[in-house]
Scaffold this active site. Sequence first.
Site, PDB file in Angstrom:
ATOM      1  N   PHE A  99     -20.310  11.865 -60.919  1.00  0.00           N
ATOM      2  CA  PHE A  99     -20.432  10.244 -61.503  1.00  0.00           C
ATOM      3  C   PHE A  99     -19.804  10.215 -62.637  1.00  0.00           C
ATOM      4  O   PHE A  99     -19.481  10.990 -63.246  1.00  0.00           O
ATOM      5  CB  PHE A  99     -21.851   9.885 -61.396  1.00  0.00           C
ATOM      6  CG  PHE A  99     -22.660   9.802 -59.850  1.00  0.00           C
ATOM      7  CD1 PHE A  99     -22.416   8.646 -59.053  1.00  0.00           C
ATOM      8  CD2 PHE A  99     -23.312  10.925 -59.676  1.00  0.00           C
ATOM      9  CE1 PHE A  99     -23.131   8.882 -57.865  1.00  0.00           C
ATOM     10  CE2 PHE A  99     -23.753  10.931 -58.390  1.00  0.00           C
ATOM     11  CZ  PHE A  99     -23.508   9.731 -57.517  1.00  0.00           C
ATOM     12  N   CYS A 100     -19.514   9.105 -62.965  1.00  0.00           N
ATOM     13  CA  CYS A 100     -18.725   8.629 -64.434  1.00  0.00           C
ATOM     14  C   CYS A 100     -19.738   9.045 -65.421  1.00  0.00           C
ATOM     15  O   CYS A 100     -20.938   8.987 -65.211  1.00  0.00           O
ATOM     16  CB  CYS A 100     -18.641   7.000 -64.615  1.00  0.00           C
ATOM     17  SG  CYS A 100     -18.257   6.466 -66.048  1.00  0.00           S
ATOM     18  N   PRO A 101     -19.251   9.622 -66.466  1.00  0.00           N
ATOM     19  CA  PRO A 101     -17.901   9.916 -66.767  1.00  0.00           C
ATOM     20  C   PRO A 101     -17.625  11.150 -66.362  1.00  0.00           C
ATOM     21  O   PRO A 101     -16.588  11.720 -66.874  1.00  0.00           O
ATOM     22  CB  PRO A 101     -17.835   9.757 -68.142  1.00  0.00           C
ATOM     23  CG  PRO A 101     -19.135  10.133 -68.832  1.00  0.00           C
ATOM     24  CD  PRO A 101     -20.187  10.108 -67.540  1.00  0.00           C
TER      25      PRO A 101
END
Lengths: 132, 76
Positions: B13-15
């Site tokens: 998942f981000c980042p």
Amino acid sequence: MAAVPLYILLCSGEHEKIHMAAMMASVGAVSERPVEVFVSMNAIMAFARQKPDTNRYRGGAFSDLMKQKNVSDSITLFRQGRELGDLKIWACSMALDVTGWDEDRLESDLFDGALGLTKFLSDAEGGQFITL
Amino acid sequence: MSQRTKIDARGAFCPGPLMELIAGLKLVNIGDEIEVLSSDKGSANDIPEWVKKVHHELVGITQHDGVWSIVVRKAK
């Protein structure tokens, strides 16, 4: 034009806020923006050295979701920000005094040292300031 | 001669994908390319934005079956 430095005052022990601080700090630092994080109050508890992952972070429904979906660990994200960008992390000296901890009680190789709030606020003048 | 390295960041998942790209860029030479595979929609927007901000080069971005392929050339 030089980027405006980002100063993050992290007080909350909530997983969601610690992770948001880690995201902002790491992404800011790798985007050629100096970032400094000041960890105080309940937040300092999550940075105890070798604390089991199962009880390091306390939060609400979104914290549960992050754990279920294996979202990257907040402290790992802070470490990446330090390795890849211009990120400094300070432990609040008052929080250490109240807990009775010395710096050896904190996660190793993560903090730049202990700092007083007065110095942090002084350094933050002219930068962008965010409290979590 | 420039080389291309592939980073499989699917599931992160981000980042996460961005951080993996940046770590990868530290290891390659100027002119080399890195292809990041990501299943995170936010990173498909964020990585090009980061590339623009720090003055690397976005070679291309494609999406197939929910996986984005983002190719970045190290420019400095």
